[in-house]
Design a protein around this motif. Sequence first.
Motif, PDB file in Angstrom:
ATOM      1  N   THR A  23       0.838  -1.202   0.000  1.00 56.40           N
ATOM      2  CA  THR A  23       0.000   0.000   0.000  1.00 56.40           C
ATOM      3  C   THR A  23       0.867   1.245   0.000  1.00 56.40           C
ATOM      4  OG1 THR A  23      -1.823  -1.098   1.163  1.00 56.40           O
ATOM      5  CG2 THR A  23      -1.754   1.311   1.260  1.00 56.40           C
ATOM      6  N   LEU A  24       1.866   1.271   0.886  1.00 56.10           N
ATOM      7  CA  LEU A  24       2.768   2.423   0.956  1.00 56.10           C
ATOM      8  C   LEU A  24       3.562   2.582  -0.333  1.00 56.10           C
ATOM      9  CD1 LEU A  24       4.092   2.081   4.620  1.00 56.10           C
ATOM     10  CD2 LEU A  24       2.391   3.688   3.749  1.00 56.10           C
ATOM     11  N   ALA A  25       4.012   1.450  -0.899  1.00 58.51           N
ATOM     12  CA  ALA A  25       4.778   1.507  -2.148  1.00 58.51           C
ATOM     13  C   ALA A  25       3.926   2.045  -3.287  1.00 58.51           C
ATOM     14  CB  ALA A  25       5.313   0.121  -2.496  1.00 58.51           C
ATOM     15  N   MET A  26       2.679   1.591  -3.369  1.00 60.95           N
ATOM     16  CA  MET A  26       1.788   2.063  -4.423  1.00 60.95           C
ATOM     17  C   MET A  26       1.482   3.549  -4.256  1.00 60.95           C
ATOM     18  SD  MET A  26      -1.997   0.656  -5.456  1.00 60.95           S
ATOM     19  CE  MET A  26      -2.723   1.384  -3.965  1.00 60.95           C
ATOM     20  N   LEU A  27       1.212   3.979  -3.026  1.00 64.62           N
ATOM     21  CA  LEU A  27       0.946   5.396  -2.770  1.00 64.62           C
ATOM     22  C   LEU A  27       2.168   6.243  -3.091  1.00 64.62           C
ATOM     23  CD1 LEU A  27      -1.098   5.192   0.558  1.00 64.62           C
ATOM     24  CD2 LEU A  27      -1.960   5.658  -1.752  1.00 64.62           C
ATOM     25  N   ALA A  28       3.357   5.712  -2.788  1.00 64.28           N
ATOM     26  CA  ALA A  28       4.590   6.422  -3.141  1.00 64.28           C
ATOM     27  C   ALA A  28       4.719   6.552  -4.658  1.00 64.28           C
ATOM     28  CB  ALA A  28       5.797   5.688  -2.561  1.00 64.28           C
ATOM     29  N   GLY A  29       4.347   5.472  -5.375  1.00 61.75           N
ATOM     30  CA  GLY A  29       4.371   5.523  -6.833  1.00 61.75           C
ATOM     31  C   GLY A  29       3.442   6.591  -7.377  1.00 61.75           C
ATOM     32  N   PHE A  30       2.233   6.650  -6.823  1.00 60.84           N
ATOM     33  CA  PHE A  30       1.295   7.700  -7.227  1.00 60.84           C
ATOM     34  C   PHE A  30       1.860   9.080  -6.908  1.00 60.84           C
ATOM     35  CE2 PHE A  30      -2.314   4.514  -6.936  1.00 60.84           C
ATOM     36  CZ  PHE A  30      -2.662   4.612  -8.274  1.00 60.84           C
ATOM     37  N   GLY A  31       2.477   9.199  -5.732  1.00 56.52           N
ATOM     38  CA  GLY A  31       3.020  10.490  -5.327  1.00 56.52           C
ATOM     39  C   GLY A  31       4.119  10.973  -6.252  1.00 56.52           C
ATOM     40  N   LEU A  32       5.055  10.071  -6.608  1.00 59.70           N
ATOM     41  CA  LEU A  32       6.136  10.433  -7.518  1.00 59.70           C
ATOM     42  C   LEU A  32       5.596  10.776  -8.901  1.00 59.70           C
ATOM     43  CD1 LEU A  32       8.790   7.734  -6.529  1.00 59.70           C
ATOM     44  CD2 LEU A  32       8.907  10.193  -6.080  1.00 59.70           C
ATOM     45  N   TRP A  33       4.630   9.993  -9.343  1.00 62.35           N
ATOM     46  CA  TRP A  33       4.009  10.232 -10.652  1.00 62.35           C
ATOM     47  C   TRP A  33       3.373  11.620 -10.683  1.00 62.35           C
ATOM     48  CZ3 TRP A  33      -0.266   6.441 -12.866  1.00 62.35           C
ATOM     49  CH2 TRP A  33      -0.668   6.886 -14.127  1.00 62.35           C
ATOM     50  N   TYR A  34       2.593  11.941  -9.660  1.00 62.24           N
ATOM     51  CA  TYR A  34       1.903  13.237  -9.636  1.00 62.24           C
ATOM     52  C   TYR A  34       2.897  14.392  -9.493  1.00 62.24           C
ATOM     53  CZ  TYR A  34      -1.514  16.845  -8.650  1.00 62.24           C
ATOM     54  OH  TYR A  34      -2.259  17.994  -8.715  1.00 62.24           O
ATOM     55  N   LYS A  35       3.902  14.211  -8.660  1.00 59.43           N
ATOM     56  CA  LYS A  35       4.906  15.260  -8.473  1.00 59.43           C
ATOM     57  C   LYS A  35       5.629  15.560  -9.782  1.00 59.43           C
ATOM     58  CE  LYS A  35       9.051  16.437  -5.790  1.00 59.43           C
ATOM     59  NZ  LYS A  35      10.006  15.980  -4.761  1.00 59.43           N
ATOM     60  N   ASP A  36       5.886  14.520 -10.561  1.00 61.99           N
ATOM     61  CA  ASP A  36       6.632  14.667 -11.803  1.00 61.99           C
ATOM     62  C   ASP A  36       5.766  15.157 -12.955  1.00 61.99           C
ATOM     63  OD1 ASP A  36       8.872  14.608 -13.383  1.00 61.99           O
ATOM     64  OD2 ASP A  36       8.842  12.464 -13.734  1.00 61.99           O
ATOM     65  N   GLU A  37       4.529  14.650 -13.032  1.00 62.68           N
ATOM     66  CA  GLU A  37       3.687  14.920 -14.195  1.00 62.68           C
ATOM     67  C   GLU A  37       2.467  15.795 -13.911  1.00 62.68           C
ATOM     68  OE1 GLU A  37       4.457  14.011 -17.312  1.00 62.68           O
ATOM     69  OE2 GLU A  37       6.321  13.175 -16.535  1.00 62.68           O
ATOM     70  N   LYS A  38       2.178  16.051 -12.643  1.00 66.08           N
ATOM     71  CA  LYS A  38       1.054  16.909 -12.233  1.00 66.08           C
ATOM     72  C   LYS A  38      -0.311  16.354 -12.617  1.00 66.08           C
ATOM     73  CE  LYS A  38       4.279  19.645 -10.902  1.00 66.08           C
ATOM     74  NZ  LYS A  38       4.736  19.525  -9.499  1.00 66.08           N
ATOM     75  N   THR A  39      -0.372  15.084 -12.918  1.00 61.64           N
ATOM     76  CA  THR A  39      -1.653  14.439 -13.229  1.00 61.64           C
ATOM     77  C   THR A  39      -1.510  12.933 -13.089  1.00 61.64           C
ATOM     78  OG1 THR A  39      -3.357  14.077 -14.926  1.00 61.64           O
ATOM     79  CG2 THR A  39      -1.091  14.337 -15.689  1.00 61.64           C
ATOM     80  N   LEU A  40      -2.621  12.293 -12.705  1.00 64.13           N
ATOM     81  CA  LEU A  40      -2.680  10.836 -12.637  1.00 64.13           C
ATOM     82  C   LEU A  40      -3.719  10.288 -13.607  1.00 64.13           C
ATOM     83  CD1 LEU A  40      -2.548  10.289  -8.751  1.00 64.13           C
ATOM     84  CD2 LEU A  40      -0.659  10.142 -10.380  1.00 64.13           C
ATOM     85  N   SER A  41      -4.227  11.157 -14.456  1.00 63.98           N
ATOM     86  CA  SER A  41      -5.270  10.747 -15.394  1.00 63.98           C
ATOM     87  C   SER A  41      -4.701   9.833 -16.469  1.00 63.98           C
ATOM     88  CB  SER A  41      -5.894  11.979 -16.051  1.00 63.98           C
ATOM     89  OG  SER A  41      -6.777  11.597 -17.086  1.00 63.98           O
ATOM     90  N   ILE A  42      -5.385   8.725 -16.737  1.00 63.53           N
ATOM     91  CA  ILE A  42      -4.920   7.836 -17.802  1.00 63.53           C
ATOM     92  C   ILE A  42      -5.158   8.465 -19.179  1.00 63.53           C
ATOM     93  CG2 ILE A  42      -5.357   5.789 -16.407  1.00 63.53           C
ATOM     94  CD1 ILE A  42      -7.663   5.194 -18.373  1.00 63.53           C
ATOM     95  N   HIS A  43      -5.996   9.506 -19.231  1.00 68.71           N
ATOM     96  CA  HIS A  43      -6.219  10.194 -20.501  1.00 68.71           C
ATOM     97  C   HIS A  43      -5.026  11.057 -20.891  1.00 68.71           C
ATOM     98  CE1 HIS A  43     -10.307   8.784 -20.457  1.00 68.71           C
ATOM     99  NE2 HIS A  43     -10.550   9.367 -19.306  1.00 68.71           N
ATOM    100  N   SER A  44      -4.036  11.156 -20.007  1.00 67.40           N
ATOM    101  CA  SER A  44      -2.841  11.951 -20.302  1.00 67.40           C
ATOM    102  C   SER A  44      -1.620  11.074 -20.555  1.00 67.40           C
ATOM    103  CB  SER A  44      -2.540  12.901 -19.134  1.00 67.40           C
ATOM    104  OG  SER A  44      -2.155  12.170 -17.975  1.00 67.40           O
ATOM    105  N   ILE A  45      -1.806   9.750 -20.590  1.00 65.71           N
ATOM    106  CA  ILE A  45      -0.663   8.849 -20.751  1.00 65.71           C
ATOM    107  C   ILE A  45      -0.307   8.751 -22.235  1.00 65.71           C
ATOM    108  CG2 ILE A  45       0.236   6.527 -20.336  1.00 65.71           C
ATOM    109  CD1 ILE A  45      -1.666   6.331 -17.980  1.00 65.71           C
ATOM    110  N   ASP A  46       0.469   9.725 -22.679  1.00 64.86           N
ATOM    111  CA  ASP A  46       0.865   9.787 -24.081  1.00 64.86           C
ATOM    112  C   ASP A  46       2.372   9.910 -24.245  1.00 64.86           C
ATOM    113  OD1 ASP A  46       1.117  12.290 -23.041  1.00 64.86           O
ATOM    114  OD2 ASP A  46      -0.253  13.275 -24.447  1.00 64.86           O
TER     115      ASP A  46
END
Length: 255
Positions: free
Chosen positions: A105-128
């Motif tokens: 759970t912590l690892a997954m949340l960390a992954g989301f956190g790094l993703w958002y910090k780097d890309e400013k979005t977690l939307s799959i509609h932006s995965i290009d």
Amino acid sequence: MKQFLLRVPEVTLLFWVVKTLSTTVGETGADFLAFDLNLGMPIVATIMSGAMVILLYFQFAKFKTYIPMVYWSIVILMSINGTLITDILVDNFGVSLETLTIVFTLAMLAGFGLWYKDEKTLSIHSIDTGKREAYYWVVILLAFALGTGVGDLLSEALALGYSTALTIFGGAIALVAMWYFLFGLNAVLAFWIVYVLTRPLGASLGDFLIKPVADGGLGIGMMSVNVAFLASIVLIVVVMSFRAKKVLSNSAKGI
């Protein structure tokens, strides 16, 4: 039709159906290869990890867009590997399901956190881009490992049973859907909550189908479940492929 320039599929009802079927195959397929065929979890993990890495290489280096057969093959392989990661840690190394649930759970949340910090979005509609897709697959693998652990924790460690666990996860998904459609839950948050929950849902469904009646399951043969679910996945993905090609063709013609 921007969704076909993306590296992931459009979120439709068929997407959720195939996702759930894939998670079930990940649970039952891993058990079938490791135990029914007597290959053992380490060998199966090596083979499946190798196949997953090869497909990911072609996805990132060659395809760089959403191809239904490739995408869902990776999802199935990640589902199997997620199951194996959890099972190997529990069975071979004695890690408790409670500990695994917390760590993943912590690892997954960390992954989301790094993703958002780097890309400013977690939307799959932006995965290009390749970077966003890399974050996406890392989070998914962690979610699959987490889902296996949570499913086993509720059904086995807490002795709630497979049908009860199935009901709990299905009910949780229904509540999220209700919150989204009736009360305006953020679409990105709703997607990821349901995406994570479909993993233990599929795992619990697989266990419920194949486990002996004496253990709270239906006792259906593992081979039968795997063949039926894989055939369903292939059929739906073929339909998805034809739809994608038709839309791209119409778009090229200016229709």
